[in-house]
Write a protein that holds these residues in place. Sequence first.
Motif, short mmCIF file in Angstrom:
data_model
loop_
_atom_site.label_atom_id
_atom_site.label_comp_id
_atom_site.label_asym_id
_atom_site.label_seq_id
_atom_site.Cartn_x
_atom_site.Cartn_y
_atom_site.Cartn_z
N VAL A 116 0.86 -1.06 0.06
CA VAL A 116 -0.22 0.13 0.02
C VAL A 116 0.98 1.20 0.09
O VAL A 116 0.75 2.28 -0.65
CB VAL A 116 -0.87 -0.05 1.25
N VAL A 120 0.78 4.29 -2.65
CA VAL A 120 0.18 5.69 -2.22
C VAL A 120 1.13 6.80 -2.57
O VAL A 120 0.63 7.61 -3.17
CB VAL A 120 0.00 5.33 -0.60
N ASP A 166 -8.94 3.12 -4.44
CA ASP A 166 -9.63 1.60 -3.96
C ASP A 166 -10.14 0.81 -4.99
O ASP A 166 -9.56 -0.35 -5.14
CB ASP A 166 -10.72 1.95 -3.01
N LYS A 169 -6.74 -0.47 -6.95
CA LYS A 169 -6.00 -1.53 -6.14
C LYS A 169 -7.11 -2.72 -5.64
O LYS A 169 -6.54 -4.05 -5.98
CB LYS A 169 -5.76 -0.94 -4.86
N HIS A 170 -8.45 -2.66 -5.68
CA HIS A 170 -9.09 -3.74 -5.45
C HIS A 170 -9.98 -4.39 -6.34
O HIS A 170 -10.53 -5.50 -6.13
CB HIS A 170 -9.93 -3.64 -4.18
N ARG A 230 -11.88 -0.15 6.13
CA ARG A 230 -10.71 0.38 5.72
C ARG A 230 -10.13 1.49 6.25
O ARG A 230 -10.70 2.63 6.39
CB ARG A 230 -10.91 0.66 4.11
N ASP A 233 -5.53 2.44 3.60
CA ASP A 233 -5.33 3.15 2.25
C ASP A 233 -5.87 4.57 2.33
O ASP A 233 -5.33 5.53 1.69
CB ASP A 233 -6.53 2.23 1.17
#
Lengths: 287, 365
Positions: A116, A120, A166, A169-170, A230, A233
């Motif tokens: 992460v 980031v 998000d 990333k997901h 969460r 993140d």
Amino acid sequence: MTPLERAEARFGWKLVAPTIAILGLLILYPLMYNVYLSFFDVQLNGSKTFVGIENYIKLLSNSDYYSAIATTSLYLLGTVVGTTLLGLAMALLLRDPFMGRGLVNAAIMLPYVAPVISVVFGWQFLFDPISGVVNYLFVDLLGLWSERSNLIGDPDSALWVVVLFDIWKHAPIAYLLILSKLVSISRDQYEAAAIDGYGPIGRFFHVTLPELYFVLATVVLLRLIWNLNRFEDVYLLAPNVETLPIFTYYQAFTGVIDQGLAAATSVIQLGVLSIFIWFYIKKIMKW
Amino acid sequence: MAAIKLKNIVKSFGDTAVVKGIDLSIEDGEFVVLVGPSGCGKSTTLRMIAGLEQATSGDIVIGERVVNDIEPQHRNIAMVFQNYALYPHKSVRENIIFALRRLKVDNADIERRLAEVSEMLQLEELLDRKPADLSGGQRQRVAMGRAIIREADLFLFDEPLSNLDSKLRSHMRTEIGKIHNKFGRTSVYVTHDQVEAMTLADKVVVLHDGYIAQAGTPMEVYLNPANVFVAQFIGSPSMNIIEGTLFNDYLLVDNYRLPRKQLSNVALQTVIDQQGIPVKVGIRPDFFNDSRLFPETDNTFNFTGLQIDLIEPMGFDKEVLFNLAGEAVKARLDLRSELQRDQQIDLVVELSRVLLFDSETDQRL
């Protein structure tokens, strides 16, 4: 129970006993302690005064709390819809084998497996108002925006950057879950639907979608459960986006520290989370 | 209703040619069975007619239309799949009327047709169930119902009975025959089971290695097979093929001399020189008869003194194995012939039933 089943059951309990002990110690105890704390006014030196439901009353009359709920709702809506749709689209596109599918797969999975903190920093650099590529693209190159802006600095736009981050990333995990189901749908069904007169769109709605129901519901609910909690993140990319976990963190550890209030926030969140989990287990997995 | 024409159809998957050039015309209302061993290209041919596979070259004509580039959903066909391919999320009712919904048939008409089909196939009790709750035979009936209710131009069957047990299979075979008689739609049926081919077909098309080995009525392919492959594939037990030598006046099999003049089903009439020519002699087990029950005539030949190696009783029939010219040869006799192993027997064959094949090319002579 037959004697054999009884012996199996005893053996089973022995196998799970260590897990239960560790879970109890590391999860159940802090959880209960958190519920306990939520009824106290907690001082930093450790002294506690019982205040009943005062923390809850304070919380529910705090307008910041409601704004955190609103932010969290938008964050959940954006991320859940975004990851599911993007995952589905990628899975549909990459379903049939082609040259280099392995490479494309690896590229898709990359954001999910990257640490992460490193990505980031990458994103913060992208959105930097002075040297970032996003501002360069939209202001200098395309001329869509009249002036450079600090998208991460402004909490309103930062929320959407966090949502975008998000999704990026997901979506891979949604993609992977959906794809694994997609490739197992039998070709017969598509052929039968074609014979029955249905074109690609009809086949998608009558064959693909019903088959994907379970996995889509799983993706949506897992994403809801994960993203309600969460923290890293959001906090690392844009600490000014106050979703519930971050609101709780600020209450508990910054400024006027109020751990009792933070505990109350967590308890409510736990309640909401439990409803999601119950729904997932009962209605989707049908246990 | 539609006639079908296949014009020099070829289908290759990569470097592997599966269908190597098929020409076939199927008349309106005809029931055609494509039969052959696995890998002969029969299913691929059917799937090309359905539009589920694209032919590598050649034309497919359904009715007046060349359908080469027409998607399956626009061909107006109904198909029964080997694994039934029912929609697991839909009830039996929804499975059956799924195509009608697409065709925007009005509800009253749907209900009428559903009632008719479910009565014919005894599906009334099952309409609200899901496919997972049905037995294999019930699923098969649902798949049939889904095809029938369409009233499509063309029915395609891809080994529809191969997943059923033998009793149910023969029952459904009869049902399919009845349904065809009732609706009279053009039907193409793929199977590896020659019994299904013989019983259902107006026309049997025997496929072998990507080519049509023979096409004709069931009795034509049974009585007049074009080559050794068809002779052995059609008919059960399969035709005996024995090495023999054809001389100008007689056919020599082992040390039996069959008069050539009476081999009325042999086209070859040329003069043959003294060494004779090697041939394959085909005699169906069904055409051997016990000489004690079957009087010898001018047109029959008596194989005398055959030594019985094995008897397989089947109830009404029995299959008797003996040796002829070094081959294990089978005869099918009925229960009137009382026999024992190692006994000698005289068997009579009508000479018009004796077929000859070229020993090199396996083609009929």
